[in-house]
Scaffold this motif. Sequence first.
Motif, PDB file in Angstrom:
ATOM      1  N   UNK A 183       6.559  27.995 -65.491  1.00 55.40           N
ATOM      2  CA  UNK A 183       7.143  29.151 -66.142  1.00 55.40           C
ATOM      3  C   UNK A 183       7.592  28.457 -67.790  1.00 55.40           C
ATOM      4  N   UNK A 184       8.790  27.687 -67.529  1.00 55.91           N
ATOM      5  CA  UNK A 184       9.024  27.124 -68.869  1.00 55.91           C
ATOM      6  C   UNK A 184       9.304  25.488 -68.547  1.00 55.91           C
ATOM      7  N   UNK A 185       8.675  24.950 -69.572  1.00 47.60           N
ATOM      8  CA  UNK A 185       8.568  23.480 -69.526  1.00 47.60           C
ATOM      9  C   UNK A 185       9.289  22.836 -70.752  1.00 47.60           C
ATOM     10  N   UNK A 186       9.968  21.516 -70.780  1.00 50.87           N
ATOM     11  CA  UNK A 186      10.602  21.124 -71.761  1.00 50.87           C
ATOM     12  C   UNK A 186      10.135  19.580 -71.939  1.00 50.87           C
ATOM     13  N   UNK A 187       9.681  19.383 -73.137  1.00 49.44           N
ATOM     14  CA  UNK A 187       8.985  17.906 -73.311  1.00 49.44           C
ATOM     15  C   UNK A 187       9.878  16.989 -74.100  1.00 49.44           C
ATOM     16  N   UNK A 188      11.236  17.413 -73.968  1.00 46.98           N
ATOM     17  CA  UNK A 188      12.339  16.563 -74.811  1.00 46.98           C
ATOM     18  C   UNK A 188      12.461  15.096 -74.357  1.00 46.98           C
ATOM     19  N   UNK A 189      12.264  14.880 -72.955  1.00 48.52           N
ATOM     20  CA  UNK A 189      12.543  13.768 -72.431  1.00 48.52           C
ATOM     21  C   UNK A 189      13.835  13.733 -71.828  1.00 48.52           C
ATOM     22  N   UNK A 190      13.820  13.055 -70.645  1.00 48.39           N
ATOM     23  CA  UNK A 190      14.939  12.749 -69.719  1.00 48.39           C
ATOM     24  C   UNK A 190      16.318  12.166 -70.574  1.00 48.39           C
ATOM     25  N   UNK A 191      15.956  11.419 -71.572  1.00 48.67           N
ATOM     26  CA  UNK A 191      17.367  10.611 -72.170  1.00 48.67           C
ATOM     27  C   UNK A 191      17.965  11.806 -72.818  1.00 48.67           C
ATOM     28  N   UNK A 192      17.355  12.916 -73.396  1.00 53.16           N
ATOM     29  CA  UNK A 192      17.919  13.882 -74.173  1.00 53.16           C
ATOM     30  C   UNK A 192      18.070  15.354 -73.498  1.00 53.16           C
ATOM     31  N   UNK A 193      17.427  15.515 -72.466  1.00 49.63           N
ATOM     32  CA  UNK A 193      17.499  16.765 -71.873  1.00 49.63           C
ATOM     33  C   UNK A 193      18.725  16.985 -71.059  1.00 49.63           C
ATOM     34  N   UNK A 194      19.530  18.247 -71.264  1.00 54.56           N
ATOM     35  CA  UNK A 194      20.804  18.261 -70.740  1.00 54.56           C
ATOM     36  C   UNK A 194      20.787  19.712 -70.236  1.00 54.56           C
ATOM     37  N   UNK A 195      19.708  20.213 -69.832  1.00 52.87           N
ATOM     38  CA  UNK A 195      19.550  21.716 -69.119  1.00 52.87           C
ATOM     39  C   UNK A 195      18.722  22.668 -70.033  1.00 52.87           C
ATOM     40  N   UNK A 196      18.465  23.836 -69.669  1.00 52.80           N
ATOM     41  CA  UNK A 196      17.425  24.767 -70.310  1.00 52.80           C
ATOM     42  C   UNK A 196      18.000  24.911 -71.811  1.00 52.80           C
ATOM     43  N   UNK A 197      17.047  24.956 -72.688  1.00 51.57           N
ATOM     44  CA  UNK A 197      17.424  25.255 -74.126  1.00 51.57           C
ATOM     45  C   UNK A 197      16.934  26.683 -74.647  1.00 51.57           C
ATOM     46  N   UNK A 198      16.748  27.412 -73.729  1.00 56.14           N
ATOM     47  CA  UNK A 198      16.169  28.694 -74.104  1.00 56.14           C
ATOM     48  C   UNK A 198      17.277  29.738 -73.756  1.00 56.14           C
ATOM     49  N   UNK A 199      17.017  30.953 -74.175  1.00 56.39           N
ATOM     50  CA  UNK A 199      17.877  31.998 -74.076  1.00 56.39           C
ATOM     51  C   UNK A 199      17.326  32.638 -72.848  1.00 56.39           C
ATOM     52  N   UNK A 200      18.260  32.777 -71.541  1.00 49.01           N
ATOM     53  CA  UNK A 200      17.718  33.109 -70.521  1.00 49.01           C
ATOM     54  C   UNK A 200      17.186  34.517 -70.480  1.00 49.01           C
ATOM     55  N   UNK A 201      17.720  35.498 -71.120  1.00 46.40           N
ATOM     56  CA  UNK A 201      17.383  37.090 -71.108  1.00 46.40           C
ATOM     57  C   UNK A 201      16.176  36.994 -72.010  1.00 46.40           C
ATOM     58  N   UNK A 202      16.130  36.232 -72.853  1.00 48.72           N
ATOM     59  CA  UNK A 202      14.718  36.363 -73.648  1.00 48.72           C
ATOM     60  C   UNK A 202      13.640  35.585 -73.027  1.00 48.72           C
ATOM     61  N   UNK A 203      13.809  34.621 -72.402  1.00 48.94           N
ATOM     62  CA  UNK A 203      12.979  34.072 -71.586  1.00 48.94           C
ATOM     63  C   UNK A 203      12.344  35.072 -70.341  1.00 48.94           C
ATOM     64  N   UNK A 204      13.335  35.662 -69.739  1.00 45.53           N
ATOM     65  CA  UNK A 204      13.094  36.892 -68.852  1.00 45.53           C
ATOM     66  C   UNK A 204      11.853  37.831 -69.401  1.00 45.53           C
ATOM     67  N   UNK A 205      12.429  38.276 -70.406  1.00 40.40           N
ATOM     68  CA  UNK A 205      11.347  39.333 -71.415  1.00 40.40           C
ATOM     69  C   UNK A 205      10.082  38.796 -71.724  1.00 40.40           C
ATOM     70  N   UNK A 206      10.041  37.477 -72.127  1.00 37.89           N
ATOM     71  CA  UNK A 206       8.781  36.993 -72.432  1.00 37.89           C
ATOM     72  C   UNK A 206       7.815  36.959 -71.258  1.00 37.89           C
ATOM     73  N   UNK A 207       8.436  36.134 -69.957  1.00 33.25           N
ATOM     74  CA  UNK A 207       7.685  35.938 -68.755  1.00 33.25           C
ATOM     75  C   UNK A 207       7.200  36.897 -67.937  1.00 33.25           C
TER      76      UNK A 207
END
Length: 323
Positions: free
Chosen positions: A21-45
């Motif tokens: 659905x959504x993947x984030x390639x930021x990396x484990x050292x920097x990733x702190x949780x989803x970076x997208x707007x939840x409702x916008x992502x629902x609308x997209x997918x």
Amino acid sequence: MTVRGPVPVSQLGRALTHEHIVTDFLGAARWAGPRYDLEAAVTTVRPHLEALKERGVSALFECTPQYIGRGVRLLRQLAEATGVHLVTNTGYYGAAGYKYIPQHAYEESAEELAERWLREWREGIDGTGIRPGFIKLGTDRGALSPLHEKLLRAAARVHRRTGLTICGHTGDGVAAMDQLRILASEEVAPEAFVWVHAQNGTDADRIEAARRGAWISLDGYSLAPGVPERYLEALLALKSAGCWSRVLVSHDDGWAVEGESPRQAPLRLFGNGNPQPYRSLFERLLPDLRKAGCTEADLDQLLRANPARAFGIRVRKLHANST
């Protein structure tokens, strides 16, 4: 085990077994949780899942692990909105030079890592109560490194206590066979293992692994030049070898978070050769298989029976008399 709870395998329906659905390639050292707007992502997918359901598919296995963008709240909201069975995972993705491995994975033992993943199974993920439906790992090409081996042993111990299937993103046939060897040393049967990205191996590799009992996942299908022909040949080779009952197919489609802004980042489609997500199997591969002589029963086995058997939750030990 879906994000909305358990579903009998007889009711799973046709399934795509390796998508995102959504993947984030930021990396484990920097990733702190989803970076997208939840409702916008629902609308997209959402429209793409609804279109998938219209094509007769009722389940999608979401293969994005923790620290590379796993977002179970989004999955549950989409599942509730569309009625599609979405299945998430536990485990860590060690491919891509360990970019998505958290620091504690270097320091903890296989048993300690297994306990982390077991807590997600027992208690749910990130306080949501959503439980994983399989284990997802990732390895690079060649024989497994000590860290990859430790992650696989952790997954084997989780399997023995839960019955969750182990899906291993795998760079080539050497890595796949090494994973089967290590699982055997942990008394886990090949039937508990999905060789993810088996298109990276050879016909001989795939047939050997299937005959041992592993699941062969050809899961990067796209309309990029040469890909449809290559997949058709690989599938027909497996069918001719009597291995059709061990095969899974999927696209590896989905969206990724753009850029490196900390929050509210836009989404983009993976650039994998498919103009629309989750469609190319139905628009090209299934018609190609029909032309090659596959029956509707063959196709139903590929999309319904095989996924249900592969991901049904049950412990699969190496020796049948020890189950």
